[in-house]
Design an enzyme around this catalytic site. Structure first.
Site, PDB file in Angstrom:
ATOM      1  CG  ASP A   1      -2.117   0.941   0.978  1.00  0.00           C
ATOM      2  OD1 ASP A   1      -2.057   1.750   0.030  1.00  0.00           O
ATOM      3  OD2 ASP A   1      -3.084   0.885   1.752  1.00  0.00           O
TER       4      ASP A   1
HETATM    5  C1  BGC Z   1      -4.862   3.427   0.066  1.00  0.00           C
HETATM    6  C2  BGC Z   1      -4.961   2.395  -1.027  1.00  0.00           C
HETATM    7  C3  BGC Z   1      -4.811   3.062  -2.369  1.00  0.00           C
HETATM    8  C4  BGC Z   1      -3.491   3.795  -2.402  1.00  0.00           C
HETATM    9  C5  BGC Z   1      -3.239   4.498  -3.716  1.00  0.00           C
HETATM   10  C6  BGC Z   1      -3.620   4.289  -0.077  1.00  0.00           C
HETATM   11  O1  BGC Z   1      -3.673   5.371   0.797  1.00  0.00           O
HETATM   12  O2  BGC Z   1      -4.873   2.787   1.317  1.00  0.00           O
HETATM   13  O3  BGC Z   1      -6.188   1.710  -0.945  1.00  0.00           O
HETATM   14  O4  BGC Z   1      -4.896   2.116  -3.393  1.00  0.00           O
HETATM   15  O5  BGC Z   1      -3.487   4.767  -1.377  1.00  0.00           O
HETATM   16  O6  BGC Z   1      -4.033   5.605  -3.864  1.00  0.00           O
END
Ligand code: BGC
Length: 805
Positions: free
Chosen positions: A282
């Site tokens: 993530d």
């Molecule tokens: C989120 C993810 C997301 C990623 C990219 C993170 O803050 O937890 O779910 O895919 O950002 O935007």
């Protein structure tokens, strides 16, 4: 004596060089797609490898600085890209959020002559409430075509964390409290999206069930609860759909960041489940890039120069075996090979948004849940023409949640618009009062950028107080519709007061409107435009009907109107329990856990990080597994939902009374009412609990019937295998089906069991032996059934004359 190179030899050397060049010496550098992946890796420098496993950066101040942007502008607003290495024929690929629709900038470089809007699909909670895998696959196929048309290679979705607690800020992005629903719906979504030749990233792996302290929290959870609840949905999705990628989560499990946990990403995901794809972090997840490489977390997103440098240093100083890095690189290259970018796909930037809006609307109609319908208040009677619409939620639809699960859509259809589109006369005076109030309130909060909003969210607009002045304007209307809205999103969990619990103004609005309309013998309907569970028990008796519209995507108002008017018969059922009160929830004592503020740090971009820990003391008793086993009555149980028609369940048959290697279950569902409709049918299994503590019943299979005309029926067939009978035995790390009596319970909800039949298993079956991994480091005082009132399961087995037969 100096030795001179003879001129003739030098000449020959020059000739050979030019000859090699002409014959393509330059091309003998391996090229991705033309040479084997191994050869391409063999030709890479350590620096190139360390770049490839780390994303191309993020345009955010202080996040290690934006690294060299290669295709930063290819898809403006996408969440990330990987590095290209042109000399080896490796292009950059683009990944983009998110679960409720493609999240990219709708306008590029201020040029408004061309837009890049995407469809806002109904949120995950709604899609799961359809219990319809074919429908979700269809949504996925349309969703994936937008991914493809916008030049994106991997969609950062679907998300399938368990609804552990009603306040989970991202519950709208997730499907259910039950892993069987979550797993099969995810698989359908993945198959749909990937049918376009683009990838998905199922997320957030795993036990990421809260937003409070999301980057630091340690989820302390037993091996059994992990295996049966928090990993199960991912296992189903991986085995059924083999997604291109998996996204590890922010949290720790039993002390280790998931992105640094070899046993999660390699032992379980790859070795036990057979996952073939790539794992990415993530965004900025985890701490130690070297540990992440070793764990099998192949791609670090969005990527910083520092991460690459640490990987290079580790290989040089011998703390990271280059073979391990090569394996990560290989997985990135395999992903690139599959990608539309590698294949040179000429994307149109013109998805068919009109067609997709229709699919979004149909999906919304299929997943809304009719919670209450006293005296058939719904659908609206034929004489209903004039509607008084109360509640700010009626005039501004919440199509979906905030954060990375948001979507830049071209429009939303509010409830007022939907009702007007359906031909109702919505009281214009009442509407004016609300729209002026909304305009005034909005003016107090100028729009902020994504990151400002993330750090310091704009408070939701409070409900408007309904006084006699407003009420008197509605005196001649036929019916009252009251909308209640809720929004939430990543970075924050929801609050108990004025969020889970209605505000005093909301409660007073419901009561005032209901009293006024009921005094004239007119009906009152509440529409819930919410992403997660709220309290309903204290106010529901004031109103005649409640439609749970969830956050229904951009066409929401039209979908709600279709159900209120009776054009569509509601067929959604709850995939998550509505408790009577928050404290009833089994996780409420341990949510969001403990903080250790004295150890707090600050990130490079100014966010405070407080170490935290949350212990999953409820064990496997999540959602209905808890309410049913411990006889706690919820407001609306898992699997619940009303219809405008009735269904009978007939003729339950098991292929055998004794389990060998499988049992086939058949029965017939008949529409006994006057309106065509669909029914969601659920198979629960009660298993003997001699050696292991077990919930009174667990969902094992589900289906939604076709649209059945009155009097028509459909035969449903489910097959149970030994794996469906098994629970995870922690001592032996194996899935064991215990010998003894079982009951197949067919329900129209988890408590409305229409009929059941027993079978027996002669002796224990060890269905699967797993690795002893991810054990908690501390004792967890896990909830056990002892003390729970007997559920009557054995009585039922003794005199199982099936209800409804
Ligand atoms: C989120 C993810 C997301 C990623 C990219 C993170 O803050 O937890 O779910 O895919 O950002 O935007």
């Amino acid at each position: 004596m100096k030795k001179f190179f003879p001129l003739r030899v030098f000449g020959l050397f020059l000739i050979s060089i030019s000859f090699l060049t002409v014959c393509g010496f330059a091309q003998s550098v391996p090229q991705l797609g033309k040479s084997s992946v191994k050869d391409v890796i063999g030709a890479m420098t350590l620096e190139e490898k360390a770049k490839l496993v780390v994303g191309n950066g993020f345009n955010m101040p202080g996040a290690g600085g934006p690294t060299i942007g290669q295709t930063k502008d290819k898809v403006a607003g996408a969440a990330g890209t990987t590095f290209a290495i042109p000399r080896l024929g490796i292009p950059s690929i683009v990944v983009s959020d998110g679960p409720a629709g493609v999240r990219i900038d709708s306008i590029r470089n201020g040029d408004r002559s061309k837009t890049y809007y995407a469809t806002a699909w109904p949120v995950a909670t709604l899609l799961a409430s359809s219990w319809d895998t074919a429908l979700v696959k269809k949504v996925g196929a349309a969703f994936g075509s937008e991914v493809h048309d916008y030049g994106i290679d991997v969609l950062l979705a679907p998300a399938l964390n368990i609804h552990r607690n009603p306040l989970g800020g991202r519950n709208f992005e997730y499907y259910s409290e039950d892993p069987v629903v979550a797993g099969h719906i995810t698989a359908a979504m993945v198959n749909g999206v990937e049918s376009n030749g683009v990838g998905t990233s199922i997320k957030h792996f795993a036990a990421n069930n809260q937003e409070t302290n999301r980057n630091t929290v340690n989820s302390v959870v037993s091996e059994r609860a992990l295996r049966e609840i928090y990993l199960k949905g991912f296992e189903i999705a991986v085995k059924e759909a083999q997604p291109w990628t998996v996204m590890s989560s922010y949290n720790k499990i039993n002390g280790t960041y998931t992105s640094e946990e070899y046993d999660l990403l390699t032992t379980i995901l790859r070795k036990e489940w057979g996952f073939k794809g790539l794992v990415m972090t993530d965004w900025f997840g985890g701490k130690d890039p070297v540990a992440q490489m070793k764990a099998g977390n192949d791609l670090l997103m969005p990527g910083t120069k520092e991460q690459s440098q640490k990987i290079i240093d580790a290989v040089k100083n011998g703390t990271l075996d280059e073979k391990v890095l090569d394996q990560n690189v290989e997985r990135v290259l395999n992903l690139v090979l599959e990608s539309p970018s590698f294949k040179g796909y000429k994307y149109s930037d013109k998805p068919d948004l009109k067609k997709d809006a229709e699919i979004s609307r149909t999906a919304a109609e299929e997943g809304m849940v009719l919670l209450r319908n006293n005296d058939n208040a719904l659908p609206f009677s034929k004489s209903t023409q004039k509607v008084a619409l109360f509640g700010i939620g009626g005039y501004q639809l919440i199509a979906g949640g905030t954060g990375s699960g948001d979507v830049n859509k071209a429009y939303t259809v509010s409830l007022v618009q939907g009702l007007s589109n359906a031909g109702y006369e919505v009281n214009a005076d009442v509407k004016n009062v609300y729209t002026s109030y909304l305009a005034e309130e909005k003016a107090k909060h100028p729009k902020k950028s994504f990151f400002e909003e993330f750090r310091n969210p704009t408070p939701p607009i409070s409900e408007m107080f309904v006084d006699n002045g407003v009420l008197s304007k509605a005196a001649s209307d036929d019916i009252a519709v009251i909308a209640i809205g809720r929004n939430a999103g990543e970075g924050r969990d929801r609050k108990l007061e004025n969020d889970f619990n209605l505000s005093d103004t909301e409660k007073s609005m419901i009561k005032t409107v209901a009293d006024a309309f009921h005094s004239q013998n007119k009906k009152v309907v509440v529409v819930l435009n919410i992403g997660g569970v709220i309290e309903v028990a204290s106010w529901r008796d004031n109103v005649d009907a409640i439609l749970l519209a969830w956050q229904p995507g951009l066409e929401g108002g039209n979908a709600v109107a279709a159900i209120l008017s009776g054009k569509v018969n509601p067929s959604g059922k709850l995939a998550t329990t509505f408790p009577l009160k928050y404290d009833d929830d089994p996780s409420s004592k341990n949510f969001p856990g403990k903080e250790f503020p004295d150890q707090a740090t600050t990130t490079s971009f100014g966010m405070k990080q407080i170490p935290a820990e949350v212990t999953y003391e409820e064990g496997v008793y999540v959602g209905y597994r808890y309410y049913n086993t411990f006889n706690i009555t919820p407001a609306y149980e898992f699997g619940y939902g009303l219809s405008y028609t009735d269904f009978s369940y007939e003729n339950l048959k098991l292929s055998s009374g004794e389990f060998k290697d499988k049992i086939t279950v058949t029965f017939t569902v008949k529409n006994t009412g006057k309106t065509a409709g669909k029914e969601v049918v659920q198979l629960y299994l009660s298993a003997p609990a001699n050696k292991m503590d077990k919930p009174s019943e667990e969902l094992k299979a589900f289906a939604k019937t076709n649209l059945l005309q009155p009097g028509k029926s459909q035969t449903i067939t489910f097959t149970l295998t030994a794996a469906d009978l098994a629970s995870f035995d922690t001592n032996s790390s194996s899935w064991i089906a215990e010998a003894g009596p079982y009951a197949v319970r067919i329900g129209s909800s988890s408590t409305k069991i229409r009929f059941s039949k027993p079978f027996t298993l002669a002796s224990d079956i060890v269905v699967e032996k797993d690795n002893k991994v991810l054990s908690p480091q501390v004792n967890i005082n896990e909830l056990k059934k002892q003390g729970a009132k007997e559920t009557g399961f054995i009585d039922e087995l003794n005199n199982f004359s099936a209800v409804g037969q």
